[in-house]
Design a protein around this motif. Sequence first.
Motif, short mmCIF file in Angstrom:
data_model
loop_
_atom_site.label_atom_id
_atom_site.label_comp_id
_atom_site.label_asym_id
_atom_site.label_seq_id
_atom_site.Cartn_x
_atom_site.Cartn_y
_atom_site.Cartn_z
N PHE A 42 -16.61 -2.77 12.32
CA PHE A 42 -16.20 -3.37 13.50
C PHE A 42 -15.09 -2.51 14.16
CE2 PHE A 42 -17.82 -7.22 10.96
CZ PHE A 42 -18.42 -7.72 12.04
N LEU A 43 -15.05 -2.76 15.54
CA LEU A 43 -14.23 -2.08 16.18
C LEU A 43 -12.93 -3.13 16.49
CD1 LEU A 43 -16.33 -0.84 19.22
CD2 LEU A 43 -15.20 0.52 17.75
N PRO A 44 -11.74 -2.54 16.77
CA PRO A 44 -10.36 -3.25 17.04
C PRO A 44 -10.90 -4.31 18.08
CG PRO A 44 -9.91 -0.97 16.86
CD PRO A 44 -11.32 -1.09 16.91
N ARG A 45 -10.15 -5.31 17.71
CA ARG A 45 -10.51 -6.53 18.67
C ARG A 45 -9.74 -6.37 20.05
NH1 ARG A 45 -9.96 -12.29 14.96
NH2 ARG A 45 -11.50 -11.22 13.33
N SER A 46 -8.40 -5.85 20.02
CA SER A 46 -7.66 -5.69 21.37
C SER A 46 -8.41 -4.46 22.44
CB SER A 46 -6.35 -5.43 21.13
OG SER A 46 -6.03 -4.20 20.72
N GLY A 47 -8.51 -4.67 23.55
CA GLY A 47 -9.03 -3.99 24.44
C GLY A 47 -8.41 -2.42 24.22
N SER A 48 -7.14 -2.14 24.25
CA SER A 48 -6.30 -1.07 24.21
C SER A 48 -6.83 -0.39 23.06
CB SER A 48 -4.81 -1.23 24.54
OG SER A 48 -4.48 -1.97 23.46
N ALA A 49 -6.52 -1.12 21.57
CA ALA A 49 -6.88 -0.40 20.45
C ALA A 49 -8.30 0.07 20.35
CB ALA A 49 -6.55 -1.65 19.47
N ARG A 50 -9.18 -0.84 20.87
CA ARG A 50 -10.77 -0.48 20.76
C ARG A 50 -10.87 0.90 21.79
NH1 ARG A 50 -12.93 -5.06 22.43
NH2 ARG A 50 -12.57 -4.66 24.75
#
Length: 292
Positions: free
Chosen positions: A150-158
């Motif tokens: 899974f990718l990180p949930r938050s947009g910046s972290a993703r």
Amino acid sequence: MARCGGLLGVAEDSTGRVVLAGAPLGNTGDASQRLRDILTTADVVAAEDTRRLARLARDLGVTVGGRIVSYFEGNEERRTPELVEALRAGQTVAVVTDGGMPSVSDPGYRLVRAALDAGFPVTAAPGPSAVTTALALSGLPSDRFVFEGFLPRSGSARRSRLRELAAEPRTLILFEAPHRVGDALADLVATFGPERPAAICRELTKTYEEIRRGTLSELADGAAAVPPRGEITLVLGGAPVTAAERPADDVLRAAVAGREAAGDSRRDAITAVATAHGLRRREVYALVHSDQ
């Protein structure tokens, strides 16, 4: 030691063991006889969702013979020591997730590590995997691939993580939640480029299975118009290797020859050189054998 005996690392006496049991992704016809046997005979069945386990057992026409405990992300750390104690009591502990193989972006890894550290054998009743199923159906190169979960949930972290992956030359496989797939695809277009080939795989093996193939921009547009529903696996083509980045043919041949001289088999040497330069193995293989 008895705990390490047997071909599969399974003790020959009454020592406890862990069995990772692969569950169907959606179609119960994919369930193996070994899964049925494990559900019937295990002393403890650690299930990601006990209600889904009950439904699966009912659909398979089997009765879970042992004690059922919940084992999911929220209680995995706390419950693992309890399951190790069951192993110490000589019990077989089966781990079953909602679908696919335990410990692959699902509960199981903590128990595997704890059991091995305590000297107990771990084996598997292999079953379906969303990772390899989606890869095979995507139509993208399958000889070399990377699974990122899974990718990180938050947009910046993703977006930060995707920038790290953008130059990966191997086919890339990701899991994503349905309600985040639109944002994830938009970020993929921005970081990987609109023309990168990809596939969205949803509801694998289920009644409404759907595989959408195309460029990232096409898939992002489609997701905005009709948001995909169900469990999502994304498969992305690897970053292309430009002519400027690709070593000359003679350099590649020399690299393979050097590894062979150092003791590698030709197969291993070709694989290592291909991986080091982001090339397909068959391309390096063809170069080496065309010179003979």
